[in-house]
Write a protein that holds these residues in place. Structure first.
Motif, PDB file in Angstrom:
ATOM      1  N   LYS A   1      -6.232  -6.060  -4.722  1.00 31.14           N
ATOM      2  CA  LYS A   1      -5.090  -5.122  -4.809  1.00 31.14           C
ATOM      3  C   LYS A   1      -5.447  -3.781  -4.161  1.00 31.14           C
ATOM      4  O   LYS A   1      -6.631  -3.438  -4.023  1.00 31.14           O
ATOM      5  CB  LYS A   1      -4.673  -4.940  -6.269  1.00 31.14           C
ATOM      6  CG  LYS A   1      -5.811  -4.697  -7.238  1.00 31.14           C
ATOM      7  CD  LYS A   1      -5.276  -4.673  -8.656  1.00 31.14           C
ATOM      8  CE  LYS A   1      -6.361  -4.345  -9.677  1.00 31.14           C
ATOM      9  NZ  LYS A   1      -7.357  -5.395  -9.844  1.00 31.14           N
ATOM     10  N   PRO A   2      -4.391  -3.044  -3.743  1.00 30.75           N
ATOM     11  CA  PRO A   2      -4.635  -1.763  -3.065  1.00 30.75           C
ATOM     12  C   PRO A   2      -5.372  -0.769  -3.963  1.00 30.75           C
ATOM     13  O   PRO A   2      -5.317  -0.876  -5.187  1.00 30.75           O
ATOM     14  CB  PRO A   2      -3.227  -1.251  -2.758  1.00 30.75           C
ATOM     15  CG  PRO A   2      -2.334  -2.424  -2.881  1.00 30.75           C
ATOM     16  CD  PRO A   2      -2.962  -3.342  -3.852  1.00 30.75           C
ATOM     17  N   ILE A   3      -6.069   0.199  -3.324  1.00 30.38           N
ATOM     18  CA  ILE A   3      -6.717   1.274  -4.078  1.00 30.38           C
ATOM     19  C   ILE A   3      -5.759   2.458  -4.077  1.00 30.38           C
ATOM     20  O   ILE A   3      -5.207   2.813  -3.027  1.00 30.38           O
ATOM     21  CB  ILE A   3      -8.038   1.714  -3.403  1.00 30.38           C
ATOM     22  CG1 ILE A   3      -8.997   0.536  -3.287  1.00 30.38           C
ATOM     23  CG2 ILE A   3      -8.673   2.873  -4.153  1.00 30.38           C
ATOM     24  CD1 ILE A   3     -10.294   0.877  -2.580  1.00 30.38           C
ATOM     25  N   ARG A   4      -5.586   3.079  -5.251  1.00 28.24           N
ATOM     26  CA  ARG A   4      -4.719   4.254  -5.311  1.00 28.24           C
ATOM     27  C   ARG A   4      -5.592   5.501  -5.400  1.00 28.24           C
ATOM     28  O   ARG A   4      -6.477   5.608  -6.232  1.00 28.24           O
ATOM     29  CB  ARG A   4      -3.779   4.182  -6.507  1.00 28.24           C
ATOM     30  CG  ARG A   4      -2.704   3.113  -6.342  1.00 28.24           C
ATOM     31  CD  ARG A   4      -1.466   3.444  -7.141  1.00 28.24           C
ATOM     32  NE  ARG A   4      -0.763   4.624  -6.635  1.00 28.24           N
ATOM     33  CZ  ARG A   4       0.084   4.596  -5.593  1.00 28.24           C
ATOM     34  NH1 ARG A   4       0.326   3.479  -4.951  1.00 28.24           N
ATOM     35  NH2 ARG A   4       0.690   5.720  -5.222  1.00 28.24           N
ATOM     36  N   ILE A   5      -5.356   6.447  -4.481  1.00 30.30           N
ATOM     37  CA  ILE A   5      -6.051   7.730  -4.544  1.00 30.30           C
ATOM     38  C   ILE A   5      -4.969   8.799  -4.570  1.00 30.30           C
ATOM     39  O   ILE A   5      -4.250   8.968  -3.570  1.00 30.30           O
ATOM     40  CB  ILE A   5      -6.988   7.942  -3.344  1.00 30.30           C
ATOM     41  CG1 ILE A   5      -8.043   6.832  -3.306  1.00 30.30           C
ATOM     42  CG2 ILE A   5      -7.661   9.305  -3.402  1.00 30.30           C
ATOM     43  CD1 ILE A   5      -8.861   6.790  -2.049  1.00 30.30           C
ATOM     44  N   SER A   6      -4.808   9.469  -5.700  1.00 31.03           N
ATOM     45  CA  SER A   6      -3.707  10.402  -5.982  1.00 31.03           C
ATOM     46  C   SER A   6      -2.372   9.813  -5.497  1.00 31.03           C
ATOM     47  O   SER A   6      -1.957   8.759  -5.970  1.00 31.03           O
ATOM     48  CB  SER A   6      -3.984  11.805  -5.432  1.00 31.03           C
ATOM     49  OG  SER A   6      -4.104  11.772  -4.031  1.00 31.03           O
ATOM     50  N   ARG A   7      -1.726  10.427  -4.493  1.00 29.07           N
ATOM     51  CA  ARG A   7      -0.411   9.937  -4.078  1.00 29.07           C
ATOM     52  C   ARG A   7      -0.517   8.777  -3.087  1.00 29.07           C
ATOM     53  O   ARG A   7       0.450   8.148  -2.758  1.00 29.07           O
ATOM     54  CB  ARG A   7       0.395  11.069  -3.417  1.00 29.07           C
ATOM     55  CG  ARG A   7       0.700  12.235  -4.338  1.00 29.07           C
ATOM     56  CD  ARG A   7       1.489  13.305  -3.604  1.00 29.07           C
ATOM     57  NE  ARG A   7       0.677  13.998  -2.603  1.00 29.07           N
ATOM     58  CZ  ARG A   7       0.895  13.954  -1.300  1.00 29.07           C
ATOM     59  NH1 ARG A   7       1.881  13.244  -0.820  1.00 29.07           N
ATOM     60  NH2 ARG A   7       0.121  14.623  -0.465  1.00 29.07           N
ATOM     61  N   HIS A   8      -1.740   8.593  -2.553  1.00 31.63           N
ATOM     62  CA  HIS A   8      -1.886   7.616  -1.461  1.00 31.63           C
ATOM     63  C   HIS A   8      -2.340   6.251  -1.968  1.00 31.63           C
ATOM     64  O   HIS A   8      -2.913   6.129  -3.032  1.00 31.63           O
ATOM     65  CB  HIS A   8      -2.900   8.131  -0.443  1.00 31.63           C
ATOM     66  CG  HIS A   8      -2.624   9.531  -0.011  1.00 31.63           C
ATOM     67  ND1 HIS A   8      -1.711   9.829   0.962  1.00 31.63           N
ATOM     68  CD2 HIS A   8      -3.130  10.717  -0.449  1.00 31.63           C
ATOM     69  CE1 HIS A   8      -1.660  11.139   1.120  1.00 31.63           C
ATOM     70  NE2 HIS A   8      -2.522  11.712   0.274  1.00 31.63           N
ATOM     71  N   SER A   9      -2.063   5.275  -1.131  1.00 31.47           N
ATOM     72  CA  SER A   9      -2.477   3.922  -1.473  1.00 31.47           C
ATOM     73  C   SER A   9      -3.168   3.298  -0.265  1.00 31.47           C
ATOM     74  O   SER A   9      -2.636   3.311   0.843  1.00 31.47           O
ATOM     75  CB  SER A   9      -1.233   3.123  -1.862  1.00 31.47           C
ATOM     76  OG  SER A   9      -1.517   1.755  -1.811  1.00 31.47           O
ATOM     77  N   ILE A  10      -4.390   2.794  -0.480  1.00 30.71           N
ATOM     78  CA  ILE A  10      -5.122   2.138   0.616  1.00 30.71           C
ATOM     79  C   ILE A  10      -4.799   0.649   0.558  1.00 30.71           C
ATOM     80  O   ILE A  10      -5.093  -0.020  -0.435  1.00 30.71           O
ATOM     81  CB  ILE A  10      -6.645   2.340   0.463  1.00 30.71           C
ATOM     82  CG1 ILE A  10      -7.009   3.821   0.293  1.00 30.71           C
ATOM     83  CG2 ILE A  10      -7.410   1.684   1.608  1.00 30.71           C
ATOM     84  CD1 ILE A  10      -6.906   4.659   1.520  1.00 30.71           C
ATOM     85  N   GLU A  11      -4.176   0.145   1.634  1.00 26.86           N
ATOM     86  CA  GLU A  11      -3.788  -1.266   1.651  1.00 26.86           C
ATOM     87  C   GLU A  11      -4.412  -1.972   2.851  1.00 26.86           C
ATOM     88  O   GLU A  11      -4.893  -1.337   3.769  1.00 26.86           O
ATOM     89  CB  GLU A  11      -2.256  -1.385   1.731  1.00 26.86           C
ATOM     90  CG  GLU A  11      -1.561  -0.937   0.469  1.00 26.86           C
ATOM     91  CD  GLU A  11      -0.061  -0.811   0.663  1.00 26.86           C
ATOM     92  OE1 GLU A  11       0.471  -1.535   1.520  1.00 26.86           O
ATOM     93  OE2 GLU A  11       0.541   0.025  -0.027  1.00 26.86           O
ATOM     94  N   GLU A  12      -4.340  -3.307   2.792  1.00 27.55           N
ATOM     95  CA  GLU A  12      -4.812  -4.080   3.946  1.00 27.55           C
ATOM     96  C   GLU A  12      -3.763  -3.993   5.052  1.00 27.55           C
ATOM     97  O   GLU A  12      -2.567  -3.915   4.766  1.00 27.55           O
ATOM     98  CB  GLU A  12      -5.023  -5.552   3.563  1.00 27.55           C
ATOM     99  CG  GLU A  12      -6.013  -5.788   2.451  1.00 27.55           C
ATOM    100  CD  GLU A  12      -7.440  -5.451   2.817  1.00 27.55           C
ATOM    101  OE1 GLU A  12      -7.671  -4.833   3.874  1.00 27.55           O
ATOM    102  OE2 GLU A  12      -8.342  -5.790   2.032  1.00 27.55           O
ATOM    103  N   ASP A  13      -4.209  -4.008   6.298  1.00 37.13           N
ATOM    104  CA  ASP A  13      -3.269  -3.950   7.419  1.00 37.13           C
ATOM    105  C   ASP A  13      -2.518  -5.266   7.572  1.00 37.13           C
ATOM    106  O   ASP A  13      -1.315  -5.306   7.691  1.00 37.13           O
ATOM    107  CB  ASP A  13      -4.017  -3.656   8.725  1.00 37.13           C
ATOM    108  CG  ASP A  13      -4.452  -2.205   8.784  1.00 37.13           C
ATOM    109  OD1 ASP A  13      -3.799  -1.389   8.112  1.00 37.13           O
ATOM    110  OD2 ASP A  13      -5.431  -1.910   9.481  1.00 37.13           O
ATOM    111  N   TYR A  14      -3.288  -6.335   7.618  1.00 40.17           N
ATOM    112  CA  TYR A  14      -2.683  -7.643   7.930  1.00 40.17           C
ATOM    113  C   TYR A  14      -3.192  -8.674   6.928  1.00 40.17           C
ATOM    114  O   TYR A  14      -4.335  -8.620   6.495  1.00 40.17           O
ATOM    115  CB  TYR A  14      -3.072  -8.088   9.351  1.00 40.17           C
ATOM    116  CG  TYR A  14      -2.971  -6.978  10.355  1.00 40.17           C
ATOM    117  CD1 TYR A  14      -1.746  -6.640  10.915  1.00 40.17           C
ATOM    118  CD2 TYR A  14      -4.104  -6.238  10.712  1.00 40.17           C
ATOM    119  CE1 TYR A  14      -1.652  -5.608  11.820  1.00 40.17           C
ATOM    120  CE2 TYR A  14      -4.013  -5.210  11.624  1.00 40.17           C
ATOM    121  CZ  TYR A  14      -2.787  -4.897  12.169  1.00 40.17           C
ATOM    122  OH  TYR A  14      -2.688  -3.878  13.055  1.00 40.17           O
ATOM    123  N   ASN A  15      -2.352  -9.623   6.634  1.00 35.99           N
ATOM    124  CA  ASN A  15      -2.707 -10.807   5.850  1.00 35.99           C
ATOM    125  C   ASN A  15      -3.792 -10.560   4.806  1.00 35.99           C
ATOM    126  O   ASN A  15      -4.925 -10.989   4.966  1.00 35.99           O
ATOM    127  CB  ASN A  15      -3.217 -11.939   6.771  1.00 35.99           C
ATOM    128  CG  ASN A  15      -2.365 -12.065   8.012  1.00 35.99           C
ATOM    129  OD1 ASN A  15      -1.152 -11.862   7.949  1.00 35.99           O
ATOM    130  ND2 ASN A  15      -2.993 -12.379   9.124  1.00 35.99           N
TER     131      ASN A  15
END
Lengths: 119, 582
Positions: free
Chosen positions: B325-339
């Motif tokens: 699952k994505p990482i949440r850092i304050s307002r931002h969310s680190i997600e995977e680019d593809y698949n």
């Protein structure tokens, strides 16, 4: 030595010196001219060589050579990795083992022959 | 002895016995003495006069002899006759590639000039010249030559022998030729961004020509570059084809010898022909993207991030990271680019599948302090010292908050030049030594010194993982049989007006070969490649990676890289199967 002889001797020495000096002077002029001509030739040849080197580089432009090779050497292409191999890989492992065995046998044979002969 | 003179005594005297006194009476003596005195006086004066005359004559003869003996300049043939001069003209040294192929040289050219004082008919002269040189206008020539106060006006510089022949045949009075030299680049645009160019007065204005201006002017020997023209051409035509095929704005490729930092080829597209530069030449073409362009490279940074994490012992190669699952850092969310794989990933898998979440987790574990220190160690904080004046300075973030740390791990928030990428990657490939990139061929006079940035163990682990990226992951199309390519892809979104645009990508691939003992590092990037017909994506795997494969296939045989047989592959593949089980 008579006075006359002295004067004569000095005269001869002096005229020899004068003649020598003149000779050397004109020789120097001649050589200097030769040198100038040769240096001029060297310079011209150096320039010509430089032009030829530039032309050689221009004609050997890899891009041009590639286009020419595509046109005239249709049956040739750059080597692929699989086309390059080592001498060892000509034989597969089994062949290698057989070969080694054969060599060993042959050696033993030769050795026994040698022993027989020596006995 | 010749020099001793014996005077005979008593020549006119009567007979005397030896030792007998010769007596004269006093009167006689006095008379004689007086007489003798006058005679002596007179003869003394005469001798003096004569010797003075002789002295004058002989001195003048001596002086003349002296003058005659030494050849004076006036008697010698004038050496300057026929445009020849003993004094060597200021010549610029040649620039050659590592095999001696001429890249830049000076050739004799003729300049056409006019002495208006000797011109009879300005209009006819201008008209005839304009007819010979279609690029010159009769009015402009007329304007230039009709100034009677001047004695020297250039009409055209660097005319060809053919043009010179035509002008001679025009027989125009006052129109003359001047011998000159011109810098010529026989290979045209091939090395334009490396060699650079000079202005009309042969003074370097870009590239090596500018940076090495003094060396080129004052040294007689040619300047030898590290560039191999065959490799350069391979990079050039493959990249040009790719730029055309993918309708990219431009691109670049650079190949480095990992053992000493020598640049064997450096191409930045679009390029220019230094022989035919005009004020209309596109500025874009003059821009060296490889050395002076600074970009965010995206996922390529996962390679550096992993190396940093391993080197600082923040992680072990056997660690597992949750990328489900994505990482949440304050307002931002680190997600995977593809698949997104939505599962836990091992360290090699984070590289193989290019996981943003995994990389960000590693970086956050490492922390700001260590990350910053490692970035500085890797050389991302300052410009690289290379022998061209076009050098870009990296853009480091001002703040190192968690979000910066996380985004930098996958290549956003830090801009560096392509040369930085290949230099640092070469250090990771070669066992950990960072060598300054150079465009000059190393001579054996001095030893090349490097700086250790990672340990040999980290380097070896990285090499194995990068091989797996090509063998199993995003870099498959660069897997040239026999050359054991390893590398990492990057597809960075470009920042336009403060927003990242998802379809405007800078795709790149950093690779090394052969990965069992890396010899060369190659970096290829394309600026805004378009998806091919029928394809939906334009990521690196579809453009930069196959282009890299093509380049390696072409250059590896040129660089004498020994191909590795399939069986010999086992060593490294076994290692990869170990990691697969994580």
């Amino acid at each position: 030595m008579p006075k006359f002889a002295m004067i004569f001797a000095w005269g001869v020495v002096l005229s020899c010196l004068v003649a020598g000096v003149f000779f050397i002077k004109y020789e120097v002029i001649r050589l200097e001219n030769n040198l100038a001509v040769i240096e001029k030739k060297i310079d011209r040849t150096a320039t010509e060589t430089q032009v030829l080197r530039a032309e050689w580089s221009f004609l050997n432009n890899p891009n041009r050579l590639r286009i020419l090779a595509d046109k005239y050497l249709k049956h040739l292409s750059p080597p692929k990795a699989f086309q390059i191999t080592t001498a060892n890989s000509f034989f597969d492992k089994k062949d290698n083992e057989n070969l080694e065995n054969n060599i060993e046998k042959n050696e033993l044979k030769t050795l026994s022959n040698f022993k027989e002969i020596s006995q | 002895m010749i020099f001793s003179f014996k005077r005979k005594k008593n020549v006119d005297a009567d007979f005397y016995y030896p030792g007998q006194e010769i007596r004269l009476n006093t009167i006689e003596r006095a008379h004689l003495e007086e007489h003798a005195k006058t005679i002596l006086e007179a003869s003394k004066n005469r001798v003096l006069l004569a010797s003075a005359m002789f002295a004058v004559i002989f001195t003048s003869i001596a002086v003349r002899l002296f003058c005659v003996a030494f050849p004076s300049d006036t008697l010698l043939v004038k050496k300057n006759q026929g445009g020849y001069s003993f004094q060597k003209e200021i010549k610029r040294a040649d620039i050659i590639d590592r095999n001696g192929v001429v890249l830049a040289t000076n050739l004799p050219f003729v300049n056409l000039y006019c002495n208006p004082k000797n011109v009879f008919d300005f209009e006819t002269t201008a008209k005839k010249l304009a007819a010979t040189f279609p690029d010159l206008n009769a009015d402009t020539i007329l304007n230039r030559i009709s100034d009677k106060d001047k004695t020297f006006v250039y009409i055209k510089r660097n005319i060809t022998p053919e043009e010179q022949y035509k002008v001679i045949h025009l027989g125009l009075p006052g129109v003359l030729f001047e011998q000159g030299e011109k810098r010529v680049y026989p290979l045209g645009s091939l090395t334009s961004h490396v060699v650079g160019m000079t202005n009309i007065d042969s003074i370097g204005i870009s590239g090596i020509e500018k940076n090495m201006d003094e060396v080129l002017l004052y040294e007689d020997v040619p300047l030898q570059l590290s560039i191999d023209i065959r490799v350069q051409e391979a990079l050039n035509y493959i990249l040009k084809d790719a730029v055309k095929k993918f309708k990219a704005l431009g691109g670049g490729a650079v190949i480095l010898d990992v053992s000493n930092g020598e640049v064997l080829g450096l191409v930045s597209l679009p390029d220019f022909d230094p022989n035919a530069i005009t004020p209309e030449t596109n500025y874009n073409a003059l821009f060296n993207r490889v050395t002076s362009g600074v970009y965010e490279f995206g996922s390529i940074f996962k390679l550096f991030n992993t190396a940093m994490a391993l080197e600082t012992k923040t992680i072990k190669i056997t660690d597992i990271f949750d990328a489900s699952k994505p990482i949440r850092i304050s307002r931002h969310s680190i997600e995977e680019d593809y698949n997104s794989l939505k599962r836990k990933l091992s360290v090699p898998e984070i590289l193989i599948y290019s996981s943003n979440v995994g990389s960000a987790s590693m970086a956050l574990m490492m922390g700001a302090e260590k990350q910053k220190q490692m970035m500085i160690n890797f050389g991302f904080s300052e410009s690289l010292p290379i022998e061209v004046p076009e050098i870009g300075a990296p853009l480091m973030p001002k703040m190192w908050k968690d979000i910066n740390i996380a985004t930098m791990s996958f290549g956003y928030g830090l801009s560096i030049t392509p040369l930085h990428v290949v230099t640092s990657a070469a250090a990771i490939f070669n066992g950990g030594m960072l060598y300054s990139p150079t465009l000059l061929k190393h001579n054996n006079y001095y030893e090349i010194t490097g700086r250790r940035i990672v340990s040999p163990e980290t380097s070896s682990l990285m090499n194995k993982m990068l091989r797996m990226v090509v063998d199993k992951g995003t870099g498959k199309t660069a897997n040239v049989q026999g050359y054991m390519v390893g590398g990492k892809t990057g597809s960075a979104q470009k920042l336009v007006n403060g927003k990242y645009i998802s379809h405007k990508l800078l795709t790149s691939f950093i690779s090394g070969f052969p990965m069992n003992n890396p010899k060369y590092a190659l970096f290829v990037f394309l600026d805004e490649p378009q998806p091919l017909e029928g394809a939906r994506e334009n990521t690196a795997a579809l453009n930069a990676v196959p282009v890299t494969g093509e380049i390696i296939e072409a250059v590896a045989p040129l660089l004498n890289v020994e191909p590795i047989q399939e069986e010999q592959n086992d060593g490294i593949l076994n290692v990869s199967s170990e990691y697969r089980s994580f």
